[in-house]
Design an enzyme around this catalytic site. Structure first.
Site, PDB file in Angstrom:
ATOM      1  NE  ARG A 206       8.147  -5.295  23.649  1.00 24.76           N
ATOM      2  CZ  ARG A 206       9.356  -5.063  23.194  1.00 24.76           C
ATOM      3  NH1 ARG A 206       9.641  -3.911  22.635  1.00 24.76           N
ATOM      4  NH2 ARG A 206      10.308  -5.962  23.310  1.00 24.76           N
ATOM      5  CG  ASP A 242      10.889  -6.910  29.738  1.00 22.04           C
ATOM      6  OD1 ASP A 242      11.731  -6.037  29.491  1.00 22.04           O
ATOM      7  OD2 ASP A 242      10.067  -6.822  30.663  1.00 22.04           O
ATOM      8  CG  ASP A 245      14.540 -10.216  29.543  1.00 23.49           C
ATOM      9  OD1 ASP A 245      15.444 -10.250  30.392  1.00 23.49           O
ATOM     10  OD2 ASP A 245      13.339 -10.231  29.843  1.00 23.49           O
ATOM     11  CD  GLU A 246      14.002  -6.464  21.144  1.00 23.31           C
ATOM     12  OE1 GLU A 246      14.216  -6.088  19.974  1.00 23.31           O
ATOM     13  OE2 GLU A 246      12.930  -6.238  21.752  1.00 23.31           O
ATOM     14  N   GLY A 247      17.445  -6.322  24.664  1.00 20.26           N
ATOM     15  CA  GLY A 247      18.705  -5.611  24.565  1.00 20.26           C
ATOM     16  C   GLY A 247      19.847  -6.352  25.222  1.00 20.26           C
TER      17      GLY A 247
END
Length: 558
Positions: A206, A242, A245-247
């Site tokens: 990113r 995103d 979604d990772e968290g």
């Protein structure tokens, strides 16, 4: 008072009122009561099919279909009950790894799949392309029931990450070969063409920029398609993940393995708050509970809100991913600030060393400092920990990097002007789980666990619970340098080696404390837990993402 031995007591307990028949019917009523009690006991002691099924290990309650774009997950309903698995007997022990698996192409839980259209065993490959390295998770599932059942994983990691290959996309793609070769050795040949693979890049790419990151992802996609037999995941197989979604996937993985969100979890189980500290970003995910008398009675609408259906329950989660606040980025911010202050004192001439209060006393390190508007964009500076280095001085600098004074448009805010419900108010009794760099830095400095020592026998006292203030105490001793290390960790050679090899340990611990205490505003006395694995499975977002992948349509390569 009515005696429990009287017939009136028996009738009152049954809701029938006092008897007018006297004692003559006591015998047959006692017989009936005994029979009823026996039936109840048998029913209570008989294991339910669901409990027998779930006792085998971590199991997803239903295939989860995740809408990545909208951040919504819901299990697809099933009308069928799971078929009973093969008992986990000494002759058929549950394998915990590829090495202990008697036949990786089969499963000890059943002899045939629940549905003829599904394979008995299925593997899934999830590659976590992080900012500091790439990791592959090879997950084994079986289809003994209507839902894919997770058995174990094979995990391997390597450095550097894909972002280190900026401008060299083909080299970046080939850097994953060693990880995919592990998958080739782990997945049986007959199953490889039905084993989906996905590469999810996180904060490192990113920060690299849209053009360079797109070139790397395209090269990785080509490499996977041409050099390996594994089919690409049907939806966004190679992409930057995103942060939302990772968290949330990390939250799902941790709470599933901790048995707080499954359909058979204890009714009063409170899901953990999951705080993940990576190299370039940090995430927080928790399920706030609002009380009606409070000023703010519900979670505000916005990108931070994540609705999740899992295990038959609805969860409304708060999540936020702070890009630029990972540990490695925090180091860069502190070093840049220290260098800037030194430049105001005209002490950055060539060859000059700069005192850095966030380096442990007596340590030195050549650090790379970003220089805005110059070419090259970085310079190397030697920094050292002087007599004034210490936790308090370092904390003063770290506080500046958290931007606590940023404008808060929607209150309450945590830091950097980001809305966050108060953990003290909306997560009063929940447990807090710290992952990734939290674990890597804190774990080596803790005393070995003595949980196996019975309290009635002589031995060392059990370790005190880890609290937020414990991090401050660790940081204070680390920042004071070698004499302090020898006093506290003389009997722990691993800790001494860790400290000697990492001059920035003082900075790392101070930043972690500031992030928890000042950033997220978690009180000093709040207990926290650190984690890396549960029963051999890596904590993090990868398992959560993998179950979304295997729960969808199975597509095999030709």
């Amino acid at each position: 008072m009515i005696s429990p031995q009287s017939s009136n007591y028996e009738r009152l307990e049954g809701g029938l009122g006092p008897s007018r028949l006297g004692m003559r019917n006591i015998a047959w009523r006692r017989i009936i009561l005994c029979l009823a009690v026996s039936v109840v006991v048998v029913l209570l002691l008989r294991p339910s099919p669901e409990r027998v099924w779930n006792i085998k290990g971590p199991i997803w309650d239903a295939p989860v279909s995740i809408d990545i774009g909208h951040g919504h997950a819901s299990p697809r309903p099933t009308d069928e009950s799971p078929t009973p698995p093969v008992p986990n007997s000494p002759q058929h022990p549950r394998p915990s790894s590829h090495e202990s698996d008697p036949d990786p192409s089969k499963t000890v839980f059943c002899a045939a799949p629940h549905s003829p259209s599904m394979p008995l065993v299925q593997y899934a490959l999830m590659i976590d392309a992080g900012s500091t390295g790439s990791r592959i998770h090879v997950y084994k599932f079986h289809h003994c029931g209507p839902s894919p059942v997770y058995e174990y994983e094979t995990f391997v990691q390597k450095q550097p990450g894909l972002s280190a290959y900026a401008g060299r996309p083909d080299d970046a793609a080939q850097s994953l070969d060693s990880l995919l070769d592990v998958a080739m050795r782990t997945v049986p040949e007959a199953l490889r063409r039905c084993t989906p693979v996905a590469v999810k890049a996180t904060a490192g790419l990113r920060l690299l920029g849209a053009s360079q990151s797109a070139d790397i992802l395209d090269a990785v996609r080509r490499r996977l398609s041409t050099a390996y037999p594994f089919p690409l995941e049907s939806r966004d197989p190679v992409a930057i993940m995103d942060g939302r979604d990772e968290g949330v996937f990390a939250w799902v993985t941790a709470n599933y393995l901790m048995d707080t969100i499954r359909a058979d979890s204890p009714r009063m189980a409170v899901p953990y708050a999951v705080l993940d500290l990576g190299g370039a970003s940090t995430q927080i995910v928790f399920e706030p509970v609002f009380r009606q008398h409070e000023h703010e009675a519900k979670l505000r609408e916005g990108e931070h809100r994540y609705e999740l259906s899992f295990g038959g329950k609805e969860h409304v989660l708060y999540q936020h991913s702070y890009l630029g606040y990972g540990l490695m980025r925090a180091r860069k911010s502190v070093h840049r600030l220290v260098d800037f202050v030194a430049s105001l004192r005209n002490s950055t001439s060539t060859g000059a060393e700069i005192a850095n209060p966030c380096l442990a006393r007596g340590t030195r390190r050549v650090v790379e400092v970003e220089v805005a508007g110059s070419d090259p964009a970085t310079k190397n500076v030697t920094m050292f920990g002087g007599d004034f280095s210490g936790f308090e001085a370092c904390n003063d600098i770290v506080q500046l990097t958290l931007a606590k004074d940023a404008v808060c448009q929607v209150k309450p805010c945590s830091f950097d002007g980001v809305y966050q419900p108060s953990l003290m108010e909306t997560f009063r009794n929940g447990k807090v789980l710290l992952l990734s760099y939290f674990y890597d830095r804190i774990s080596p400095l803790l005393p070995p666990s003595s949980d196996t020592t019975p309290s009635s026998l002589p031995g060392p006292p059990p370790p005190k619970p880890l609290t937020v203030s414990s991090l401050a105490e660790l940081a204070k001793d680390v920042c004071l340098g070698l004499p302090s290390w020898e006093q506290r960790w003389a009997g722990n050679p691993h800790a001494m080696q860790e400290l000697a090899d990492r001059p920035e340990y003082c900075l790392d611990l101070t930043y972690m404390y500031a992030l928890l205490r000042s950033g997220y505003e978690i009180e000093d006395g709040r207990e926290v837990e650190i984690g890396k694995q549960v029963d051999g499975t890596e904590l993090g977002w990868a398992l959560g993402a993998a179950i979304a992948m295997v729960g969808g349509e199975l597509t095999c390569t030709a």
